[in-house]
Design a protein around this motif. Structure first.
Motif, PDB file in Angstrom:
ATOM      1  N   PRO A 211       1.008  -1.148  -0.225  1.00 27.02           N
ATOM      2  CA  PRO A 211       0.198  -0.159  -0.090  1.00 27.02           C
ATOM      3  C   PRO A 211       0.882   1.432  -0.195  1.00 27.02           C
ATOM      4  N   ASN A 212       0.117   2.380  -0.491  1.00 28.83           N
ATOM      5  CA  ASN A 212       1.081   3.640  -0.942  1.00 28.83           C
ATOM      6  C   ASN A 212       1.803   3.710   0.738  1.00 28.83           C
ATOM      7  N   PHE A 213       0.616   3.963   1.292  1.00 30.41           N
ATOM      8  CA  PHE A 213       1.011   4.082   3.367  1.00 30.41           C
ATOM      9  C   PHE A 213       1.779   3.771   3.732  1.00 30.41           C
ATOM     10  N   ARG A 216       4.972   5.063   1.893  1.00 27.85           N
ATOM     11  CA  ARG A 216       5.521   6.367   2.295  1.00 27.85           C
ATOM     12  C   ARG A 216       5.872   6.578   3.698  1.00 27.85           C
ATOM     13  N   ILE A 217       6.320   5.542   4.484  1.00 28.05           N
ATOM     14  CA  ILE A 217       6.453   5.565   5.820  1.00 28.05           C
ATOM     15  C   ILE A 217       8.694   4.570   5.474  1.00 28.05           C
ATOM     16  N   SER A 220       9.728   8.302   4.499  1.00 26.09           N
ATOM     17  CA  SER A 220       9.793   8.472   5.479  1.00 26.09           C
ATOM     18  C   SER A 220      11.154   7.999   6.449  1.00 26.09           C
ATOM     19  N   ILE A 221      11.042   7.026   6.141  1.00 23.63           N
ATOM     20  CA  ILE A 221      12.460   5.865   7.043  1.00 23.63           C
ATOM     21  C   ILE A 221      13.983   6.528   6.267  1.00 23.63           C
ATOM     22  N   LYS A 223      14.991   9.026   4.084  1.00 15.79           N
ATOM     23  CA  LYS A 223      14.860   9.925   3.930  1.00 15.79           C
ATOM     24  C   LYS A 223      15.238  10.621   5.436  1.00 15.79           C
ATOM     25  N   THR A 224      14.988  10.072   6.168  1.00 16.04           N
ATOM     26  CA  THR A 224      15.280  11.104   7.701  1.00 16.04           C
ATOM     27  C   THR A 224      16.932   9.660   8.096  1.00 16.04           C
ATOM     28  N   TRP A 247      15.478   6.010  16.706  1.00 16.23           N
ATOM     29  CA  TRP A 247      14.489   6.028  16.894  1.00 16.23           C
ATOM     30  C   TRP A 247      14.132   5.488  15.315  1.00 16.23           C
ATOM     31  N   VAL A 248      13.882   6.312  14.568  1.00 13.44           N
ATOM     32  CA  VAL A 248      14.130   5.618  12.993  1.00 13.44           C
ATOM     33  C   VAL A 248      14.361   4.050  12.499  1.00 13.44           C
ATOM     34  N   GLN A 251      11.884   2.070  14.001  1.00 11.90           N
ATOM     35  CA  GLN A 251      10.633   1.851  13.257  1.00 11.90           C
ATOM     36  C   GLN A 251      10.984   1.138  12.022  1.00 11.90           C
ATOM     37  N   LEU A 256       5.811  -2.602  11.770  1.00 11.59           N
ATOM     38  CA  LEU A 256       5.200  -0.881  11.329  1.00 11.59           C
ATOM     39  C   LEU A 256       5.164  -1.722   9.918  1.00 11.59           C
ATOM     40  N   ALA A 259       3.309  -3.867   7.827  1.00  9.55           N
ATOM     41  CA  ALA A 259       1.719  -4.491   7.934  1.00  9.55           C
ATOM     42  C   ALA A 259       0.863  -3.953   6.877  1.00  9.55           C
TER      43      ALA A 259
END
Lengths: 381, 381
Positions: A211-213, A216-217, A220-221, A223-224, A247-248, A251, A256, A259
């Motif tokens: 999924p797109n979400f 995106r997560i 985000s990881i 990039k960070t 923290w990343v 994650q 996460l 899922a």
């Protein structure tokens, strides 16, 4: 979107000086005797060891000790720990160190409740049904072992680097104080960054439903990780960057990101485990070598996601350019990107592929990853 | 990055037909008698009620029942539930419905273990130290009550909509079957979308320290909400969109987005609770009215983040444009964006501001949100 179960009961205590409360956290679980698992001595030099002991003493928690856990942690040392745990009726295992220490603590926690050989769990001969509670105080951010149920251990007799996974060994509490990670070498920081990116991209590229979400997560990881790694190479004392990096890292492998996805697998880890098993390469270094080679081999199977990756991470429109820039970034931060750079000769490839293929069988990936296929991939490295 | 504790022990069972296993999930916790909390009857019409009862029977779980929980759930009904729970020695509370049902189940779980008036917890007179275990089967995605310890209840005597928060009422297991959400009206889908966005942006805009990673997660949630809401308005039977919508709803308020931030607050929720309390407005509808007004009032306090928001969500360079486009999107999906649209007269603003300001005191926000300030904000709506 695929059906899934998400359950991660680890409590993360994140922040400055929280290691001083480890005794309190353990006492809150009504535990009176722990096995303290540590590495090769750096925590004795920097004062962390004293803080841990002092906190255990403060809350009247007895402890036995096992030290000397190395990177690519050894089964033999795990067995030493299990023996102590059984002899002394240990109630919980406390790992203080990096991912190898956390993974060893988990393996000891499982083995301490089992009559047979703990390796049985790693070769899927038996399933994990009980384990001692695990606690960790982390000194390195990379594996996310502090918030998952995974443990990777190296069988020093058989040269197999295998893993177990069970929520029963998710740490009850993990202490993450980024200040404890400030002395990590630039080399290991780079390896850690690669490891986090590896955790993020395996399912991202291999899933048949993503999924797109989730994408995106993952983005985000990544990039960070890129942003904070560069900040830390510039200034190792940048607390905020160190904290965000830690923290990343968590994650990226706490359940996460996959899922709801379907069909994902971990081929880069599978191949890298062979490198570590036979040549004792640092895990992140091995991954930096394997990933660009694997991406070049794999990209046609999911060209849409590789194009998305190039766009989102590097603002480029071409899938090949994304792979090229990731490889260049690995090199820039000081990670090796060819087998040659980690002193693995071309003649070694066959044995690596055979070792990795055995793991493919255990991980249900043997159809996609024959010995010949793995040779193809490693030839690109 | 700020120190934090992250702990979310709720197990999410996500996917088709998982409601049929609720009896099994409850039995795994060794529970033999539950209080079944439900809403105003839709689950009896669509067959879900039968499935739940059948699953409870299959695992020999006894049950008592309380139904009739409404949106903006009433304290009086919670008290009815507490009475039944105490009389029948209930061991756990099972909420089957939307956020109001889940919130009522939690309030009952807390009240059942307390001799005094459960409202004591909502006005911070006493702290929560024990509660019955809570389970949920969700029929609406919006509040994330299925994976957090929050409960918002409306005191129908005092017209106060107040909340409690404790990990003790985090559901043990929450069942999320997106198919059960397919019959939600377009109106309530829009309200839910607004609620999820509200959960995401409160800390995003108000925090004094908001790491990039947190911003990226929030932006990932908002982008996904916008994308999936539009897909669902087009085709309510788009399972993947429905599922992704349900999952991001959870991520927006399960503790992930604020972890490591500092100084964040929930002013939009505070003001909206006054609207719901006095005018019984649907929570999402009230938020759609409050948010754009609040953003216009607040933007100068954090112009950098508003500019980022405009860029990331709408690919615009101007903070004002971002607010304008969010308001336009609310209107486009059918959410009200002025007080007039929800039939609240200008003369009502003073009473709303006074009600909200009382909550500001409880939430530690009374310095920033005087009655006059809240009037200023509501005048923009």
């Amino acid at each position: 979107m695929n059906d899934f179960m998400y359950y991660n009961p680890t409590k993360i205590e994140f922040g400055k000086t929280k290691e001083n409360k480890i005794g309190q956290y353990i006492k809150e679980s009504n535990i009176k005797k722990v096995l303290l698992v540590t590495g090769t001595g750096s925590i004795k030099k920097n004062g962390l060891y004293e803080k841990i002991i002092s906190s255990l003493n403060k809350y009247n928690i007895e402890y036995e000790e096992i030290d000397g856990v190395v990177s690519n942690p050894l089964l033999s040392r795990v067995n030493d720990g299990i023996k102590i745990a059984k002899e002394h009726k240990i109630e919980a295992v406390l790992g203080v160190g990096g991912g190898s220490v956390a993974d060893s603590a988990k393996a000891i926690a499982v083995g301490a409740k089992y009559e047979g050989d703990v390796w049985d769990f790693f070769i899927n001969k038996v399933q994990i049904t009980e384990a001692l509670p695990v606690f960790t105080v982390m000194t390195l951010a990379a594996t996310a072992s502090e918030m998952n149920g995974n443990s990777v251990v190296m069988n020093d007799e058989t040269q197999q680097k295998y893993s177990i996974a069970s929520v029963l060994v998710n740490p009850v509490v993990s202490v993450i104080n980024p200040e404890l990670m400030a002395t990590v070498s630039q080399e290991y920081l780079a390896y850690s960054a690669v490891d986090i990116i590896a955790h993020s991209i395996e399912v991202y590229f291999t899933a048949t439903d993503h999924p797109n979400f989730n994408s995106r997560i993952v983005e985000s990881i990544i990039k960070t990780v890129i942003e904070t790694t560069e900040a830390l190479l510039e200034n190792p004392n940048d607390y905020d960057a160190r904290a965000e990096f830690a923290w990343v890292a968590i994650q990226a492998l706490n359940g996460l990101t996959p899922a709801g996805t379907a069909g994902g697998s971990f081929p880069n880890h599978m191949i890298e485990h062979a490198l570590s098993a036979i040549y004792n390469v640092a895990h992140g270094a091995g991954l930096a070598v394997v990933i660009p080679a694997w991406m070049k081999w794999h990209k046609e199977q999911n060209i849409k996601q590789y194009t998305r990756f190039a766009k989102e991470i590097f603002n480029e429109n071409d899938a090949d350019k994304g792979i090229e820039l990731l490889e260049a970034w690995f090199a820039k931060i000081g990670a090796p990107v060819t087998l040659q750079m980690i002193n693995i000769p071309r003649e070694g490839i066959k044995a690596l592929a055979t070792n990795a293929n055995a793991l493919a069988g255990l991980w249900g990936m043997d159809e996609a990853y024959s010995v010949e296929t793995i040779i193809d991939i490693l030839e690109k490295a």
